[in-house]
Design an enzyme around this catalytic site. Structure first.
Site, PDB file in Angstrom:
ATOM      1  N   ASP A 129      -1.861  -2.042   6.475  1.00 26.59           N
ATOM      2  CA  ASP A 129      -1.972  -1.548   7.849  1.00 26.59           C
ATOM      3  C   ASP A 129      -3.401  -1.175   8.221  1.00 26.59           C
ATOM      4  O   ASP A 129      -3.641  -0.669   9.305  1.00 26.59           O
ATOM      5  CB  ASP A 129      -1.051  -0.348   8.067  1.00 26.59           C
ATOM      6  CG  ASP A 129      -1.413   0.828   7.172  1.00 26.59           C
ATOM      7  OD1 ASP A 129      -2.294   0.666   6.310  1.00 26.59           O
ATOM      8  OD2 ASP A 129      -0.810   1.905   7.336  1.00 26.59           O
ATOM      9  N   ASP A 180       0.859  -1.177   0.000  1.00 24.78           N
ATOM     10  CA  ASP A 180       0.000   0.000   0.000  1.00 24.78           C
ATOM     11  C   ASP A 180       0.898   1.230   0.000  1.00 24.78           C
ATOM     12  O   ASP A 180       2.078   1.136   0.330  1.00 24.78           O
ATOM     13  CB  ASP A 180      -0.892  -0.018   1.249  1.00 24.78           C
ATOM     14  CG  ASP A 180      -2.021   1.002   1.161  1.00 24.78           C
ATOM     15  OD1 ASP A 180      -2.205   1.570   0.071  1.00 24.78           O
ATOM     16  OD2 ASP A 180      -2.702   1.211   2.178  1.00 24.78           O
ATOM     17  N   ASP A 189      -7.234  -3.686   3.914  1.00 22.77           N
ATOM     18  CA  ASP A 189      -6.226  -4.602   3.364  1.00 22.77           C
ATOM     19  C   ASP A 189      -6.466  -6.056   3.778  1.00 22.77           C
ATOM     20  O   ASP A 189      -5.819  -6.963   3.255  1.00 22.77           O
ATOM     21  CB  ASP A 189      -4.821  -4.195   3.835  1.00 22.77           C
ATOM     22  CG  ASP A 189      -4.436  -2.807   3.389  1.00 22.77           C
ATOM     23  OD1 ASP A 189      -4.662  -2.493   2.211  1.00 22.77           O
ATOM     24  OD2 ASP A 189      -3.917  -2.034   4.214  1.00 22.77           O
TER      25      ASP A 189
END
Length: 821
Positions: free
Chosen positions: A570, A306, A574
């Site tokens: 995080d 990410d 996700d």
């Protein structure tokens, strides 16, 4: 009626009292379960002591004691040592992991005696009142008392849709709060909660899920365990009944063959290598929820990351607030301040906006104080006072969701939206595209604040919003980002950036971080079919505006293309992709939910540790793979030699003590020492195939030269003890040949290992010859041993070439014969 309600309302506000909590602890209504994927200390001891092969060794020990062949019990210290070392290493690894898991354990904010406290989730009890905020995992089944939240139940239901929960709504443990804030009362805790029952089922099913290395070793051990019993019985019957050997000699020969077939050190080597790797990573603040995940990381060839928290720092800051074209700037900041106060979102973006507005408010306070006595600044003072006084009352609030990409608030003077410009403006986005392009090209993230003329902000936006201004946000790129991504480039690991932000912005950030092919980006909003997603997974490096479900599909697409995929993240958005990736990595600074769902947690949230994690995994797998070849040489020789003995009706030529001597200095000691050497080479090929390709030529060489020596012993009437001693020395010679071969290229450390083991072998063979059944050899025996030693070198070389050639041919035929996708 009101008198009856007052105690209940007071109890909700104050939560449980200390006495009520203690009462529930006594009754067992605690949010703690015995469900765990980790082994307890008792289970570690049992798993190392009570093994199938330890039982075989116990039976063998009893048989050797019965026949009085005590010198052939030399294998016992090795077996006991193996077991103790395995227990100690696993307990040490468990101690380190338990300590670090405690630091990363899930917590909850509970209301007790009217005060907020942060405690471990397992210390909660039934009827506790807890505060739930964005990113929090719901740790027990509960009911909402006050407030509104958006909940993602994807881990439970498989659906990525976010569900709104209002007072009276049920909350399932294991789901995650995406946005909003609420108070909830726990109804079912511990083993009674939904997630505990689900986890119990998952644990029962998950026992079959193992890494390729462990699965291959288990498969090998299973087949060896099946064949040793019938082969042992046949060898004893042949020696005692057919060949007329003594009972003692028949038992000793049978035991030697069985010991040679058991890979007693291979399990220990694997356990120690995994435990040491786990402990070394722990010192670098990397927590592995499962030791076997280290192998998955070592095999990764695609890393999905990410942008926020991985490429950039986790924190976000507002660079500036810019009015939209033709929009008035007079009350933009006050509107944004009221908006930020009204929405319950406490994600990184909204926190950054609040911090910025708070700083601006303090600046205006200072301006007001300094300008109060200045007549020339009366107009400015009036504006500041108006700014400070303006407080709009929110009539309706729609929290941010990753599905809509915006939030909304209804004030008395109108309806307002804040979020991704493309999603707020919809089909009218092109009208403002030029205004924000200059910021996105520089890597900024842009949010649009717009007024909505329609009637409903929660449904589909039917009217065109009126742009009021832009919030320009920035994430500083991590200092070590370029070095980290440069490492993955050199290791042949492709990096895919999967983000919910503007693709052009993400592309610029990725380029600045040194990610290869960062200019190849795509807006995931255009990938409206699975076919497009699968096609884009291979073509593009940067994916912007990706939904949680699309992240998951991208992982599937890469896996279906034959890649081993690691997913870092995080946030709760996700988790779907992390759950399905081959290996998942979470930042501890992110949501608790992501950290608990991941196999690997970076406790200091430093992505620069990833090269260490991959390197550690490669060291473990490569070294175990290399050392496993040494162990299998002995197993292949013993199996083939036993078959040769049965077919040719000869007695197995070696004794258990001699097998122990060979194992100690050509297999065990060098295998464990080589496992300590740094080895960062990329892992290629299948574990078992590579190990067998290296071990089979050496095992076959051993059988041919020892079989030939036994035949020569029959022809020249050489005593069996001389043949056994010469065979032992020949097996050691071939053992050192294969050790040199697998250690290539040699260095000082490897030369040291070789010299140490040769010296140890010579010392035991000369000074402890009686203990290891090494007798004085006749001249003809020495001559035959020298001749066969030279023959063994050529035989090993040509057998290796032949086996590798056959393997390549079979692999080539299989590749060309495979149907094309």
């Amino acid at each position: 009626m009101s008198e009856n309600r007052m105690p209940e309302e007071k109890r909700i506000l104050r939560g449980l009292s200390k006495e009520e909590v203690e009462e529930r602890f006594i009754e067992g209504f605690v949010n703690k379960t015995d469900i765990s994927t980790e082994k307890s200390a008792k289970e570690i001891v049992k798993s190392n002591v009570f093994t199938y092969f330890n039982f075989i060794f116990l039976v063998i020990t009893i048989l050797l004691c019965v026949v009085g062949s005590f010198r052939n019990l030399t294998f016992l210290p090795i077996i006991i040592g193996n077991t103790l070392i395995g227990i100690i290493q696993e307990l040490r690894a468990k101690k380190v992991l338990d300590k670090m898991s405690l630091l990363n354990a899930p917590h909850a904010i509970v209301i007790r005696d009217g005060e907020q406290k942060k405690i471990l989730s397992e210390q909660l009890v039934k009827d506790d009142v807890i505060l739930l905020t964005a990113g929090t995992q719901i740790c027990a089944d509960a009911v909402v008392l006050e407030g509104t939240i958006q909940v993602n139940e994807s881990l439970l239901t498989g659906e990525a849709d976010e569900i709104e929960k209002t007072p009276g709504s049920r909350l399932m443990s294991g789901s995650f709060v995406v946005s909003g804030e609420c108070y909830a009362r726990l109804e079912k805790v511990g083993k009674h909660s939904y997630i505990s029952r689900l986890t119990a089922e998952a644990k029962a099913m998950g026992n079959e899920e193992q890494s390729e290395m462990i699965r291959s070793i288990n498969q090998l051990v299973k087949w060896i365990g099946i064949v040793i019993i019938p082969i042992g019985i046949i060898l004893f019957w042949q020696g005692y009944i057919v060949n007329g050997e003594t009972f003692q000699k028949s038992i000793v020969s049978m035991v030697a063959a069985i010991i040679g077939m058991i890979p007693e050190g291979l399990y220990l080597l694997t356990t120690i290598a995994l435990a040491l790797g786990t402990m070394r990573l722990a010192k670098r603040h990397v927590l592995l929820h499962d030791m076997k995940s280290i192998e998955a990381l070592a095999r990764v060839d695609v890393l999905c990351v990410d942008k926020t928290g991985t490429i950039t720092e986790a924190g976000m800051e507002v660079a500036k607030i810019v009015p939209a074209k033709d929009a008035e700037n007079t009350f933009l900041q006050s509107l944004l301040r009221d908006y930020a106060s009204a929405v319950p979102d406490n994600n990184a973006t909204m926190e950054a906006i609040r911090d910025y507005l708070e700083r601006k408010g303090k600046d205006k306070d200072r301006d007001r104080d300094s300008d109060t006595d200045n007549d020339s600044n009366k107009d400015k003072t009036a504006e500041v006072q108006t700014f400070m006084a303006a407080r709009r009352k929110a009539l309706e609030v729609m929290p941010f969701t990753s599905a809509t990409k915006y939030s909304g608030v209804v004030f008395e003077d109108g309806k307002y939206l804040l979020g991704a410009p493309e999603f707020v403006m919809g089909n009218a986005f092109e009208e403002i595209a030029d205004e924000i392009r200059e910021y996105t090209k520089k890597g900024y993230r842009v949010l649009l604040l717009a007024k909505y003329p329609g009637s409903d902000i929660k449904g589909t936006l039917t009217e065109k919003p009126e742009p009021l201004g832009y919030v320009i946000l920035s994430n500083p790129i991590r200092e070590n980002a370029k070095k980290t991504f440069g490492y993955f480039k050199t290791q042949g690991v492709a990096v895919k950036v999967i983000s919910g932000d503007n693709p052009e912005t993400v592309s610029e950030v990725a380029r600045c971080a040194g990610i290869e092919h960062a200019e190849k980006y795509v807006d995931a909003g255009t990938l409206d079919t699975d076919e497009k997603i699968y096609d884009a997974a291979d073509r593009y490096t940067v994916f912007g505006r990706v939904t949680p479900k699309q992240k998951q599909k991208l992982v599937h697409a890469l896996q279906d293309a034959g890649h081993t995929v690691a997913m870092t993240g995080d946030g709760v958005n996700d988790i779907l992709a992390m759950k399905d990736a081959d290996c998942s990595v979470a930042m501890a600074s992110g949501s608790e939910a992501a950290a608990q769902a991941a196999q690997v947690v970076l406790l200091d949230s430093d992505f620069a540790h990833m090269p260490d994690v991959v390197s550690e995994g490669r060291q473990v797998v490569n070294n175990v793979q290399r050392s496993a070849s040494l162990f299998l040489v002995k197993n292949i020789f013993s199996l083939l030699m036993a078959i040769f003995a049965v077919v040719s009706t000869i007695t197995y030529p070696l004794e258990p003590a001699q097998i122990s001597l060979i194992s100690m200095f050509t297999i065990g000691a060098p295998g464990f020492l080589l496992a300590l050497e740094p080895n960062r080479n990329r892992i290629e090929g299948r574990f078992l195939r590579k190990v067998l390709l290296k071990a089979f030529p050496a095992g076959l060489t051993d059988v041919l030269i020892v079989g030939s020596l036994v035949v020569c012993g029959e022809v020249f009437s050489i005593p069996a003890s001389d043949v056994a001693t010469a065979s032992t020395m020949l097996l050691c010679v071939v053992g050192f040949m294969i050790l040199i071969k697998i250690s290539h290229p040699m260095n000082k450390f490897k030369y040291g290992i070789l010299i140490f083991n040769i010296a140890g072998l010579l010392f035991c063979g000369i000074c402890l010859n009686q203990l290891f059944a090494m007798s004085q050899m006749s001249k003809i025996s020495i001559l035959l041993m020298i001749v066969f030693a030279f023959a063994a070198e050529s035989l090993l070389r040509y057998l290796t070439i032949g086996v590798e050639g056959i393997a390549k041919f079979i692999s080539s035929r299989a590749h060309h014969g495979a149907p094309q996708k």
